[in-house]
Design an enzyme around this catalytic site. Structure first.
Site, PDB file in Angstrom:
ATOM      1  N   ASP A  67       0.881  -1.164   0.000  1.00  0.00           N
ATOM      2  CA  ASP A  67       0.000   0.000   0.000  1.00  0.00           C
ATOM      3  C   ASP A  67       0.914   1.207   0.000  1.00  0.00           C
ATOM      4  OD1 ASP A  67      -2.865   0.738  -0.012  1.00  0.00           O
ATOM      5  OD2 ASP A  67      -2.201   2.022   1.618  1.00  0.00           O
ATOM      6  N   TYR A 148       2.025   9.379  -9.787  1.00  0.00           N
ATOM      7  CA  TYR A 148       2.542  10.739  -9.578  1.00  0.00           C
ATOM      8  C   TYR A 148       3.997  10.895 -10.013  1.00  0.00           C
ATOM      9  CZ  TYR A 148      -1.703  11.194  -6.764  1.00  0.00           C
ATOM     10  OH  TYR A 148      -3.023  11.213  -6.351  1.00  0.00           O
TER      11      TYR A 148
HETATM   12  P1  IMP Z   1      -2.851   1.826  -3.585  1.00  0.00           P
HETATM   13  O1  IMP Z   1      -3.039   0.868  -4.722  1.00  0.00           O
HETATM   14  O2  IMP Z   1      -4.078   2.090  -2.778  1.00  0.00           O
HETATM   15  O3  IMP Z   1      -1.660   1.445  -2.734  1.00  0.00           O
HETATM   16  O4  IMP Z   1      -2.520   3.243  -4.246  1.00  0.00           O
HETATM   17  C1  IMP Z   1      -1.263   3.586  -4.633  1.00  0.00           C
HETATM   18  C2  IMP Z   1      -1.331   4.915  -5.388  1.00  0.00           C
HETATM   19  O5  IMP Z   1      -0.286   5.760  -4.916  1.00  0.00           O
HETATM   20  C3  IMP Z   1      -1.076   4.741  -6.869  1.00  0.00           C
HETATM   21  O6  IMP Z   1      -2.269   4.538  -7.596  1.00  0.00           O
HETATM   22  C4  IMP Z   1      -0.393   6.044  -7.246  1.00  0.00           C
HETATM   23  O7  IMP Z   1      -1.338   7.051  -7.424  1.00  0.00           O
HETATM   24  C5  IMP Z   1       0.401   6.363  -5.973  1.00  0.00           C
HETATM   25  N1  IMP Z   1       1.746   5.746  -6.047  1.00  0.00           N
HETATM   26  C6  IMP Z   1       2.222   4.727  -5.274  1.00  0.00           C
HETATM   27  N2  IMP Z   1       3.474   4.395  -5.633  1.00  0.00           N
HETATM   28  C7  IMP Z   1       3.795   5.193  -6.653  1.00  0.00           C
HETATM   29  C8  IMP Z   1       4.952   5.299  -7.471  1.00  0.00           C
HETATM   30  O8  IMP Z   1       5.932   4.541  -7.361  1.00  0.00           O
HETATM   31  N3  IMP Z   1       4.910   6.260  -8.411  1.00  0.00           N
HETATM   32  C9  IMP Z   1       3.854   7.090  -8.585  1.00  0.00           C
HETATM   33  N4  IMP Z   1       2.740   7.014  -7.882  1.00  0.00           N
HETATM   34  C10 IMP Z   1       2.696   6.069  -6.915  1.00  0.00           C
END
Ligand code: IMP
Length: 192
Positions: A67, A148
């Site tokens: 996450d 991002y």
């Molecule tokens: P999750 O799937 O709820 O963990 O959401 C993670 C979100 O954080 C992604 O959809 C991106 O918007 C952002 N994010 C996480 N890691 C990265 C990265 O390595 N690069 C750019 N955005 C990231």
């Protein structure tokens, strides 16, 4: 031992498989029909655990989830755990929305955070956190990575995360640091 990667996010999956492969850890993707649990935790740690546990319960295999998100100092850590759903639309829309919210703000310090959690079918859990500090750019540059990355500027490299090759990103990213921490902890508990 084989680990299931508990993610449907293509950008993350690619990076996690590459980093874990380098660490000598064998991975499989989530099988068809695997549930997408509601990420209703209040922290990266809780949400990583929710995803890993759902995948371990479904597959009967140890499952690793990430996450992650972008935390901006002047926004009190937002978008944080809400990074993926900061606003409707595409990654580009979310980048534009964030830049709009930061208009006129000088302090642009921010960090990417990743928490890796591994849940085992017998209930054991192991987690690790990685952070990567940076500066929020004023506009997008580069077309690598995902999310991002185009607006995340790394002053010591003079580039945004989206201008790095996948290999370069996987050496310095929050996700790489969290996965390295996970591996270290795993080896401490189980040997190499
Ligand atoms: P999750 O799937 O709820 O963990 O959401 C993670 C979100 O954080 C992604 O959809 C991106 O918007 C952002 N994010 C996480 N890691 C990265 C990265 O390595 N690069 C750019 N955005 C990231």
């Amino acid at each position: 031992m084989k680990f299931v990667l508990a993610s449907h996010n293509k950008g993350k999956l690619k990076e996690m498989a590459a980093i874990l492969g380098e660490l000598g850890i064998e991975v499989a993707s989530l099988p068809e029909g695997a549930p997408e649990p509601e990420e209703n935790g209040a922290t990266f740690e809780e949400n990583a655990r929710i995803k890993a546990k759902a995948a371990a319960d479904f597959t009967g295999l140890p499952a690793i989830a990430d996450d992650s998100g972008l935390c901006v100092d002047e926004l009190g850590g937002a978008p944080g755990i809400r990074s993926a759903r900061y606003c409707e639309g595409t990654d580009a829309d979310r980048n534009a929305f964030l830049l709009k919210n930061m208009e006129g703000i000088e302090n642009r310090a921010c960090k990417f955070v990743s928490v890796i959690c591994c849940c085992f079918p017998d209930g054991q859990q192991l987690s690790a956190r990685g952070e990567c500090p940076g500066i929020l750019a004023h506009g997008p540059t580069g077309d690598g990575g995902f999310g991002y990355d185009p607006i995340f500027y790394l002053p010591e490299l003079g580039k945004t995360m989206a201008q790095l090759t996948p290999e370069e990103k996987n050496k310095i990213s929050h996700r790489a640091k969290a996965l390295a921490g996970f591996q270290k902890e795993w080896e401490k508990q189980h040997g190499t």
